[in-house]
Design a protein around this motif. Structure first.
Motif, PDB file in Angstrom:
ATOM      1  N   PRO A  38       0.809  -1.227   0.000  1.00  0.00           N
ATOM      2  CA  PRO A  38       0.000   0.000   0.000  1.00  0.00           C
ATOM      3  C   PRO A  38       0.843   1.278   0.000  1.00  0.00           C
ATOM      4  O   PRO A  38       0.545   2.222  -0.748  1.00  0.00           O
ATOM      5  N   PHE A  41       2.297   1.988  -3.540  1.00  0.00           N
ATOM      6  CA  PHE A  41       1.334   2.607  -4.468  1.00  0.00           C
ATOM      7  C   PHE A  41       1.074   4.061  -4.081  1.00  0.00           C
ATOM      8  O   PHE A  41       0.958   4.933  -4.935  1.00  0.00           O
ATOM      9  N   GLU A  42       1.017   4.291  -2.793  1.00  0.00           N
ATOM     10  CA  GLU A  42       0.799   5.669  -2.325  1.00  0.00           C
ATOM     11  C   GLU A  42       1.955   6.565  -2.787  1.00  0.00           C
ATOM     12  O   GLU A  42       1.744   7.690  -3.241  1.00  0.00           O
ATOM     13  N   ARG A  45       1.572   7.429  -6.439  1.00  0.00           N
ATOM     14  CA  ARG A  45       0.538   8.459  -6.627  1.00  0.00           C
ATOM     15  C   ARG A  45       1.054   9.834  -6.252  1.00  0.00           C
ATOM     16  O   ARG A  45       0.872  10.792  -6.989  1.00  0.00           O
ATOM     17  N   THR A  87      -7.545  -2.142  -0.203  1.00  0.00           N
ATOM     18  CA  THR A  87      -6.579  -1.191  -0.753  1.00  0.00           C
ATOM     19  C   THR A  87      -5.793  -1.837  -1.890  1.00  0.00           C
ATOM     20  O   THR A  87      -5.549  -1.221  -2.925  1.00  0.00           O
ATOM     21  N   ARG A  90      -8.063  -2.002  -4.897  1.00  0.00           N
ATOM     22  CA  ARG A  90      -8.242  -0.682  -5.509  1.00  0.00           C
ATOM     23  C   ARG A  90      -6.984  -0.259  -6.272  1.00  0.00           C
ATOM     24  O   ARG A  90      -7.051   0.225  -7.403  1.00  0.00           O
ATOM     25  N   ASN A  91      -5.822  -0.477  -5.656  1.00  0.00           N
ATOM     26  CA  ASN A  91      -4.574  -0.100  -6.325  1.00  0.00           C
ATOM     27  C   ASN A  91      -4.383  -0.864  -7.632  1.00  0.00           C
ATOM     28  O   ASN A  91      -3.955  -0.295  -8.633  1.00  0.00           O
ATOM     29  N   CYS A  92      -4.705  -2.159  -7.606  1.00  0.00           N
ATOM     30  CA  CYS A  92      -4.541  -2.957  -8.819  1.00  0.00           C
ATOM     31  C   CYS A  92      -5.513  -2.488  -9.901  1.00  0.00           C
ATOM     32  O   CYS A  92      -5.157  -2.388 -11.071  1.00  0.00           O
ATOM     33  N   ASP A  94      -6.871   0.572 -10.148  1.00  0.00           N
ATOM     34  CA  ASP A  94      -6.487   1.917 -10.606  1.00  0.00           C
ATOM     35  C   ASP A  94      -5.306   1.883 -11.571  1.00  0.00           C
ATOM     36  O   ASP A  94      -5.247   2.641 -12.523  1.00  0.00           O
TER      37      ASP A  94
END
Ligand code: SF4
Lengths: 468, 211
Positions: A38, A41-42, A45, A87, A90-92, A94
């Motif tokens: 997580p 990915f953060e 972003r 999470t 969602r990351n995958c 996005d």
């Protein structure tokens, strides 16, 4: 010049190298799970970066997932665990990264799923934010665990900044006796070289006893390389490797298959290649192993006794032995075969593949879990392993004996979900770490092979599976 | 990443070998999706007498008086002194995050586990490898009645204090990145052309890797 397998894997992945040996290494495959990704990915972003090559990644949740009957992510009752898995999903979504979500039959422990799908191929560099990534080295791949910053680095650049490690060859000569498994081989190796014995090295495993192992067995050995402190463990490619990979969903097909196989055939150390260190072990001397302490190097053959710290010359070692025995609630001199267990766990990325479950079932068949064993769990490594086992009727064998048959995940290997030991409980476990609190605070872990775990379950105490 | 040039502070002696990442930050705290806030749960199982879970008010939990970080001498320690194979176990970067969050900037030990060692540099935490005898010497000083205060100078590669003067080795590239607080990804992205060239060649040699 004669090259080691490690030399070949390294050289074929160097993008550029500085004079001091700092290299940019290209990464072919990154496996992703919910715990160590997580923040990566953060980071992407926040920096406004995109993944370099989305298809080089493959994700699946494993550490947090419940192993009781379940549906999708909404079936996780612990809100903190659920958020972490959501999470990942969602990351995958996005970023367009392929993921086997919780309700996908292919979901499982990353290190079981990668090879099963053919997402791990010979000659690759494979990384994951997980130390047991060393598992994939069984395929003649350079595979190692990384931290979250490096997960982000690979996502953003498909590369890592690395320096070449030293090389070590561990040759297990001759044949192991009947009833001695891959797990016993690797535990004996760690007992021999210690948990820091491989520090700074990439270990290649060779010798007849390693060649004799199935791919499942080789994965078990490479899986625990990290427990010997090494960066990675590798095994050269042979027919078994190629036969295993053939036809898997992510494996090359048709013309590319032939091209790939020709390249893979070169993935072994050349005759006369030099290693920085060579260790040889006589396979015939290896007996089934049981750990007695809180580090994987604290291990002994089943016919031995709990050792006495007073007999240890090194004071730092003696001190850690004393501490370990207090934690484990053991007295020096006790025969390992008299140690009584409360729980049994068959699973984890070390030993949750179909062959492991078959071997355990063969011991369990027609027997009952002993009355003093409070819980005996079998947790298949992936949804596909589970289906295969059920086709073969293994679930019925375990059920009839009094085992619980669960859904795939890491489970009691690290107790991030509901499967855990209570303080003081003693467990025969097929996982890879016996650290304090690993399977639950105050829990006492003894690492063993699947057949030894099955033997402990039906006997109520450790016992030499060869005598059953 | 935050740069590190010099660190001065109290040394906390953690006299155990093979301190693993499960001990540094127990797994129940890995469920966080953030990078910060792990400090209060550093060494949780050793530091508190009760069982810790995320979301607890740590200031109300009973402390283990026998654990080194709870000793008033080592309050506000910034340098951790440890034994062989520190940081073994999992790859979790939560371990260096927790050490940093607690306030440590330097860890001194005779050896470190590989992944932990790497992860530390990426988080402005300096792991220093010293010979066994030097570590022994520092332990005997740090365990004395008076807290040991040391100054670590990364540029000069020295550790100094009252009657202590030691030199340490460090990889020049890592030293440079830490001194300047450089971001690895930014550095690598300076070589985009090299990566593209590599990929083009590799795609010809091993096209199945790019399917
Ligand atoms: S099964 Fe255990 S060792 Fe393997 S990835 Fe999961 S938690 Fe880690």
């Amino acid at each position: 010049m004669a090259k080691t397998l490690y030399d070949k894997l390294w050289e074929s992945h160097v993008v550029r190298e500085d004079d001091d040996g700092t290299a940019l290494l290209y990464i072919d495959r990154q496996l992703v799970h919910e715990v160590t990704s997580p923040q990566a990915f953060e980071g992407l972003r926040l920096a406004g970066r995109e993944p370099w090559r989305v298809k080089a990644n493959l994700a699946t949740p494993d550490h947090n997932v419940p192993t009781t009957a379940r549906g999708g992510v909404e079936s996780i009752s612990d809100p903190v665990s659920r958020l972490q898995v959501e999470t990942l999903d969602r990351n995958c979504r996005d970023f367009g990264i392929p993921e086997f979500t919780m309700d996908d039959i292919r979901q499982g422990i990353v290190h079981v799923v990668g090879p099963e799908q053919g997402a791990t191929l010979p000659g690759m560099t494979v990384v994951c934010g997980d130390s047991h990534t060393s598992t994939h080295g069984a395929f003649g791949a350079l595979a190692f665990g990384i931290g979250t910053s490096e997960v982000e680095h690979v996502l953003a650049t498909q590369c890592l900044i690395q320096k070449k490690s030293k090389s070590m060859l561990i040759r297990v000569d001759g044949k192991v006796g009947p009833g001695v498994t891959a797990k016993d081989i690797v535990l004996a190796i760690i007992g021999e070289i210690g948990t820091a014995g491989g520090t700074g090295h990439v270990i290649e495993f060779g010798g007849e006893a390693i060649r004799d192992l199935s791919m499942e067995g080789r994965m078990t050995v490479c899986n625990m390389t990290i427990e010997a402190g090494a960066r990675a463990g590798i095994i050269g490619v042979d027919d078994k490797t190629i036969d295993y990979v053939r036809g898997r969903p992510f494996a090359p097909r048709a013309e590319q298959w032939n091209q790939a196989v020709a390249a893979w055939r070169t993935l072994h150390s050349d005759e006369g290649a030099m290693f920085d260190r060579v260790v040889t072990i006589d396979a015939a001397t290896i007996a089934p192993q049981v750990t007695w302490g809180t580090s994987p190097e604290m291990v002994a053959p089943i016919d031995a006794q709990v050792p006495d710290p007073a007999a240890e010359n090194d004071p730092v070692r003696a001190e850690s032995m004393v501490r370990a025995l207090i934690y484990m609630g053991l007295t020096p001199g006790t025969p390992l075969s008299e140690i009584v267990v409360d729980k049994v766990f068959i699973g984890s990325c070390t030993n949750s593949r179909i062959e492991d479950l078959r071997a355990a079932a063969a011991i369990v068949r027609g027997r009952q879990v002993a009355a003093n064993v409070k819980q005996a769990l079998v947790v298949p490594g992936s949804g596909l392993v589970k289906i295969q086992a059920e086709k073969e009727g293994l679930d019925a064998i375990f059920h009839e004996a009094g085992f619980e048959w669960r859904e795939p995940g890491c489970s009691m290997c690290l107790a991030m979900n509901a499967d855990r030991l209570e303080a003081g409980e003693r467990c025969a476990s097929t996982s890879n770490r016996n650290f304090e609190g690993r399977q639950g605070q105050g829990g006492r872990t003894h690492l063993v092979s699947p057949v030894m775990a099955a033997a402990a379950a039906v006997s109520g105490h450790f016992t030499d599976a060869r005598t059953l | 990443m935050e740069a590190l040039k010099t660190v001065s502070g109290v040394v906390a002696p953690l006299d155990r070998a093979n301190v693993d990442t499960d001990a540094i930050i127990p797994k129940q705290f890995l469920k966080s999706i953030k990078r910060s806030g792990f400090g209060p749960n550093l060494f949780d199982e050793w530091r508190y007498l009760d069982h810790g879970e995320p979301g607890m008010d740590n200031s109300k939990r009973p402390l283990n008086p026998d654990f080194v970080l709870n000793d008033p001498r080592y309050r506000d320690a910034r340098i951790l002194l440890a034994r062989d194979n520190f940081g073994c176990g999992s790859s979790r970067e939560h371990a260096p995050w927790a050490l940093r969050d607690y306030g440590f900037r330097v860890i001194i030990a005779p050896s470190f586990a590989d992944i932990f060692f790497n992860n530390s540099f990426k988080n402005g935490l300096l792991p220093i490898v010293l010979e066994e005898e030097k570590v022994d010497d520092l332990f005997s000083r740090a365990l004395g009645a008076e807290a040991l205060i040391l100054n670590v100078d990364l540029a000069a590669q020295t550790i100094s204090g009252e009657s202590v003067e030691m030199r340490f080795e460090i990889d020049p590239f890592r030293k440079h990145c830490l001194l300047e607080g450089l971001d690895d990804i930014g550095l690598t992205l300076q070589h985009v052309a090299d990566i593209r060239t590599y990929e083009a060649r590799r795609r010809r040699e091993a096209p199945w890797l790019f399917e």
